[in-house]
Design a protein around this motif. Structure first.
Motif, PDB file in Angstrom:
ATOM      1  N   ASP A 164      -3.364  10.711   0.341  1.00  0.00           N
ATOM      2  CA  ASP A 164      -3.880   9.364   0.563  1.00  0.00           C
ATOM      3  C   ASP A 164      -3.923   9.033   2.053  1.00  0.00           C
ATOM      4  O   ASP A 164      -3.000   9.343   2.805  1.00  0.00           O
ATOM      5  N   GLU A 174       0.803  -1.223   0.000  1.00  0.00           N
ATOM      6  CA  GLU A 174       0.000   0.000   0.000  1.00  0.00           C
ATOM      7  C   GLU A 174       0.840   1.279   0.000  1.00  0.00           C
ATOM      8  O   GLU A 174       0.286   2.364  -0.157  1.00  0.00           O
ATOM      9  N   GLU A 184      -7.360   3.806   4.413  1.00  0.00           N
ATOM     10  CA  GLU A 184      -8.798   3.752   4.651  1.00  0.00           C
ATOM     11  C   GLU A 184      -9.247   2.479   5.347  1.00  0.00           C
ATOM     12  O   GLU A 184     -10.328   2.448   5.940  1.00  0.00           O
ATOM     13  N   TYR A 200      -0.215   6.159  -5.581  1.00  0.00           N
ATOM     14  CA  TYR A 200      -0.290   6.826  -4.295  1.00  0.00           C
ATOM     15  C   TYR A 200      -0.443   8.325  -4.509  1.00  0.00           C
ATOM     16  O   TYR A 200       0.237   8.916  -5.340  1.00  0.00           O
ATOM     17  N   THR A 249     -14.175   2.511   0.355  1.00  0.00           N
ATOM     18  CA  THR A 249     -13.007   3.291  -0.047  1.00  0.00           C
ATOM     19  C   THR A 249     -13.422   4.313  -1.095  1.00  0.00           C
ATOM     20  O   THR A 249     -14.337   4.078  -1.885  1.00  0.00           O
ATOM     21  N   SER A 298      -3.006   3.976  -3.754  1.00  0.00           N
ATOM     22  CA  SER A 298      -4.138   4.368  -2.915  1.00  0.00           C
ATOM     23  C   SER A 298      -5.044   3.160  -2.671  1.00  0.00           C
ATOM     24  O   SER A 298      -6.007   3.257  -1.917  1.00  0.00           O
TER      25      SER A 298
END
Length: 144
Positions: free
Chosen positions: A133, A23, A136, A129, A58, A27
């Motif tokens: 960001d 991650e 979430e 990304y 998300t 995003s």
């Protein structure tokens, strides 16, 4: 053996680290859910878990769930709508095939880590990304 005890503490940390690293450049959001048994069609069960974990919330609908039922010996990769609109149609099959190769050798941690890593690479192409960001979804593994 319960789903929570299937992986050692060190293996759980490896999986969570793989999620974190995947991650870093996207995003996209990745979760892992492990159950003892899969009651029904594995894809439909994964979809229900996806909804239960509220992964559809998300911003870009770019969540991925890795679902594994250890006693039933089945797994599924469930991607949200935003991802499925962008990745090639055979994307999930390629990742699942690589994971299955590891699983057949009882290398479950390695299979999950490889699947998560490859998903992160693909997500980076379609969901890079952004500076604003936010993480979430939790990187914690969920169990049933």
């Amino acid at each position: 053996m319960s789903a929570e005890n299937f992986f050692s503490t060190a293996q759980k940390e490896q999986i969570k680290t793989a999620i974190y690293l995947a991650e870093l450049n996207t995003s996209g959001e990745i979760r892992v859910h492990i159950e003892k048994k899969c009651d029904g069609d594995v894809i439909k069960v994964a979809e229900k878990v996806f909804v239960k974990l509220k992964m559809y919330e998300t911003k870009l609908r770019n969540g991925i769930l890795f679902y594994l039922a250890i006693e039933s010996r089945v797994f599924s990769i469930y991607g949200d709508q935003g991802i499925n609109e962008k990745v090639p149609s055979d994307f999930w099959n390629e990742i699942a095939s690589l994971m299955e190769g590891n699983f057949r050798k009882s290398a479950f941690t390695e299979g999950l880590v490889e699947g998560i890593t490859l998903s992160g690479i693909q997500l980076k192409q379609h969901f890079p990304y952004a500076e604003d960001d936010a993480n979430e979804l939790s990187n914690e593994i969920s169990f049933k």
